[in-house]
Structures are given as C-alpha cells and as structure tokens.
Enzyme design. Structure first.
Site, PDB file in Angstrom:
ATOM      1  N   SER A  99      13.594 -39.452  31.387  1.00 49.13           N
ATOM      2  CA  SER A  99      12.912 -39.071  29.885  1.00 49.13           C
ATOM      3  C   SER A  99      12.862 -37.747  30.442  1.00 49.13           C
ATOM      4  CB  SER A  99      11.617 -39.477  30.431  1.00 49.13           C
ATOM      5  OG  SER A  99      10.804 -39.277  29.283  1.00 49.13           O
ATOM      6  N   TYR A 115       5.144 -40.253  23.940  1.00 47.55           N
ATOM      7  CA  TYR A 115       5.672 -40.706  25.405  1.00 47.55           C
ATOM      8  C   TYR A 115       4.747 -41.102  26.125  1.00 47.55           C
ATOM      9  CZ  TYR A 115       6.341 -37.049  29.552  1.00 47.55           C
ATOM     10  OH  TYR A 115       6.559 -37.145  30.781  1.00 47.55           O
ATOM     11  N   ASN A 121      14.502 -52.260  33.153  1.00 48.61           N
ATOM     12  CA  ASN A 121      16.056 -51.871  33.999  1.00 48.61           C
ATOM     13  C   ASN A 121      15.989 -51.610  35.383  1.00 48.61           C
ATOM     14  OD1 ASN A 121      17.621 -53.117  31.744  1.00 48.61           O
ATOM     15  ND2 ASN A 121      17.781 -51.505  31.370  1.00 48.61           N
ATOM     16  N   TYR A 159       5.255 -55.927  38.395  1.00 49.08           N
ATOM     17  CA  TYR A 159       6.039 -55.791  39.402  1.00 49.08           C
ATOM     18  C   TYR A 159       5.974 -55.811  40.183  1.00 49.08           C
ATOM     19  CZ  TYR A 159      10.348 -56.716  36.633  1.00 49.08           C
ATOM     20  OH  TYR A 159      11.362 -57.255  36.338  1.00 49.08           O
ATOM     21  N   ASN A 178      21.881 -39.855  31.391  1.00 50.31           N
ATOM     22  CA  ASN A 178      22.777 -39.748  29.885  1.00 50.31           C
ATOM     23  C   ASN A 178      22.805 -38.221  30.324  1.00 50.31           C
ATOM     24  OD1 ASN A 178      20.462 -38.856  29.083  1.00 50.31           O
ATOM     25  ND2 ASN A 178      20.231 -40.590  27.641  1.00 50.31           N
ATOM     26  N   ALA A 224       8.399 -42.008  37.610  1.00 43.46           N
ATOM     27  CA  ALA A 224       7.135 -40.777  37.418  1.00 43.46           C
ATOM     28  C   ALA A 224       6.684 -41.045  36.502  1.00 43.46           C
ATOM     29  CB  ALA A 224       8.608 -39.975  37.144  1.00 43.46           C
ATOM     30  N   GLY A 263      13.848 -54.264  37.615  1.00 45.56           N
ATOM     31  CA  GLY A 263      14.819 -55.511  38.082  1.00 45.56           C
ATOM     32  C   GLY A 263      15.802 -54.817  38.762  1.00 45.56           C
ATOM     33  N   ASP A 313      22.626 -44.299  30.928  1.00 49.66           N
ATOM     34  CA  ASP A 313      21.921 -44.201  30.154  1.00 49.66           C
ATOM     35  C   ASP A 313      21.009 -45.295  31.136  1.00 49.66           C
ATOM     36  OD1 ASP A 313      19.175 -44.464  28.993  1.00 49.66           O
ATOM     37  OD2 ASP A 313      20.750 -44.600  26.675  1.00 49.66           O
ATOM     38  N   LYS A 363      12.118 -45.440  24.421  1.00 45.60           N
ATOM     39  CA  LYS A 363      12.719 -46.816  25.314  1.00 45.60           C
ATOM     40  C   LYS A 363      13.146 -46.164  26.994  1.00 45.60           C
ATOM     41  CE  LYS A 363      16.160 -48.294  22.833  1.00 45.60           C
ATOM     42  NZ  LYS A 363      18.008 -48.166  22.167  1.00 45.60           N
TER      43      LYS A 363
END
Ligand code: UDP
Length: 310
Positions: free
Chosen positions: A64, A134, A88, A148, A21, A103, A91, A45, A80
């Site tokens: 990030s 952070y 995301n 996951y 982004n 990372a 997924g 983003d 976020k």
C-alpha cells in the site's frame, strides 16, 4: 518496510519471496538480496490475482502507499490494494494453509478523540475526506481479515503501525521526516503544516521489524499497536531536525492538510504484555542513523521531486 522485512527473514534463514509493483518502492533497496539462493522477487500488483507456486508458511501483506501525499495522488489504487489486494492474499493464505499478517495503521483511529490510542478504540474517521481512501481501505482490510479468521479458521495477525522511519525511505515521499531532512540537505526552509502543535510518535524501523516478527510468531489474532510512545509536536520535531543537520534555514508555515490528525501516540500495553515487545531505539539514535543514510545518497536523489506515478 518490505526490504527491511526481507532482510530480517533472510537473516532468520527463511526462503523469502518479495512481491511489489514498485509504484512507491525501489528495487535498489533489495538489490543486495538478488544474489541469494533463498530470495526471489515477483514484480506484481497484489490487487490482481496472485499466483505463487509451491508451499508457503507465512504471508506478510504490506502492499500500500502509506504517505498521505502518495495516497492522495493514487486514491483508487490505495483503496484497491487494501481491499482487493487483501482479499487476494487472504485467498492465497487459505489455499496454501499459510498464516497471514496484514499491515494496518494508526490511521484506523482517524483524528483520535481518545489519547493515547488503545486497540479497543474504534476511531474517528471521515470516510469521504481525502484520507478516507487509506483509512477506510485499512479498516476494510481489518474487517475482511477478521472474517477469514472467524469463518475460514485462517491464522491471521493484524498489526497497527504508527509513524515509522529509517533508512530506505524515499526522500520525496512527502512524509514529515524525509521532507524535513530533504529540505535541510537542499538548503531550503522547513515546511511546517498548520501551527506545528499536532503531535506524532516516531518509531525506528528496526524496532518495528522486531514487533512484526514477534506478532507473526505469536498466537494472537486481535489487532496489536506497534509504535514508539515517545510523542512530540511537529514544531519540536522541526527543531530537532534543524539541530541534527546544522542547517541555517528557518521554519515556514503552510496550510494544515484536511483531516490531519491533531495527536497520535500508541498505547503499547498489549504489545508489551503479549509480545514482550517495546521499542529500544531512541529518536536521537534513530534520527542519527537515518540522517547518515540520507546524507550519503547520490546528489540527484535530493532533487528527485516527482513521484514515479505522477
Ligand atoms: N507535516 C509537516 N510538514 C511536512 C510534511 C508533514 O508539518 O513537510 C506534518 C503533517 O501535516 C502531519 C505530520 O507532519 O501533521 C506527519 O505527517 P506525515 O505526512 O509524515 O504522516 P501522517 O502522520 O500525517 O500520516
């Protein structure tokens, strides 16, 4: 990091999609790739739903802010991207049956009480301190990535990155190396936070990229520290920069930021054993290359003091 990773994977003949982004990144770092047939860029983003058509083999999630000054200015976005952004991309990896490397950071160890830091150490993080945005985002990132792996059988890799430097860093990103070099180039005094006895261990970007590449292609899903164990105090580091740049300026002392880790050095036994990796570039060599890069930037870059999102 993103641009260096793109370069490496292009060199290895992959088809590469960069996604950013550009909140802290800069398109000029990947300008040279736009003419290539096997490179594409999405201005997006990853904290918002990510759509990529077609097949993907690997996903590397490096999105990030990573400089304390940056993530203090954009704390919500930082939380976020480490949480929603990671979700995301996990997924996406699941949908594409792709392997994903995320990372993480030495910040998961917080202000460490174990030294040097091994992967088995759980850390000493203040969740509600300024750095918590952070550190906790990255700790959540590790937890959801492992979930996951365990529950969906996803192929996951977790790298814990220690202080890294090299060409293409932003001169105004607030981190100690660009801060000191920028100050030397502008003829300002070098600002040491605290008394300078805190330590860091600096890894040159090419070494880091090699470690990432090896970890991605390995079959190891537990976290791996990648960094250079050559530890130095910030006061000694300032002296090295003064010598390197030949500046006539002196050091001045400012307040130590809240929760600033007092010591940091990676234990890289795991990377040595599993990836047969260790850093090759000495600080002297790496700093020389990096200084050359900063010295040759256009004059106006030296005086860009504002962050893009400020
Ligand atoms: N630091 C400093 N002067 C500066 C910028 C940073 O003394 O102008 C110190 C900072 O307090 C920390 C170390 O240098 O102890 C490394 O800071 P950096 O922001 O690079 O990253 P960190 O390792 O804290 O994430």
């Amino acid at each position: 990091m993103g641009s260096h990773l793109c370069d490496r994977f292009i060199k290895e003949h992959y088809e590469v999609i960069g996604m950013d982004n550009l909140i802290t990144g800069d398109l000029k770092n990947i300008e040279h790739l736009f003419k290539l047939r096997n490179f594409e860029f999405y201005h997006h983003d990853v904290s918002k739903f990510v759509f990529v058509p077609g097949h993907l083999d690997y996903i590397l999630h490096f999105a990030s802010p990573a400089s304390p000054i940056d993530y203090l200015k954009i704390p919500i976005q930082t939380l976020k991207v480490g949480s929603l952004g990671t979700h995301n991309l996990l997924g996406l990896a699941k949908g594409k049956k792709a392997r994903i490397l995320v990372a993480s950071t030495s910040e998961v160890y917080g202000d460490p009480t174990v030294h040097p830091q091994k992967e088995e150490y759980w850390g000493n993080v203040n969740p509600v301190g300024p750095r918590g945005v952070y550190d906790e985002a990255k700790r959540f990132q590790e937890a959801i990535t492992m979930a996951y792996h365990t529950y969906h059988g996803l192929e996951t890799r977790i790298i814990r990155i220690f202080n890294t430097y090299g060409p293409r860093m932003r001169l105004n990103d607030g981190r100690v190396l660009p801060a000191f070099i920028g100050q030397a180039l502008r003829g300002e005094d070098l600002t040491i936070f605290g008394n300078g006895s805190q330590t860091r261990s600096f890894c040159y970007v090419d070494d880091l990229v090699e470690g990432i590449y090896r970890l991605l292609l390995s079959d190891y899903h537990q976290p791996v520290n990648i960094g250079n164990p050559d530890e130095i105090t910030i006061a000694e580091f300032a002296e090295e920069i003064i010598k390197l740049t030949g500046t006539k300026q002196k050091v001045i002392y400012k307040d130590l930021p809240v929760d600033d880790p007092k010591q940091r050095q990676p234990d890289i036994t795991r990377a040595r054993e599993i990836l047969k990796w260790e850093p090759k570039v000495s600080r002297k060599e790496g700093l020389t290359i990096t200084y050359e890069y900063f010295k040759n930037l256009p004059e106006e870059e030296l005086y860009k003091s504002k962050h893009r999102f400020a």
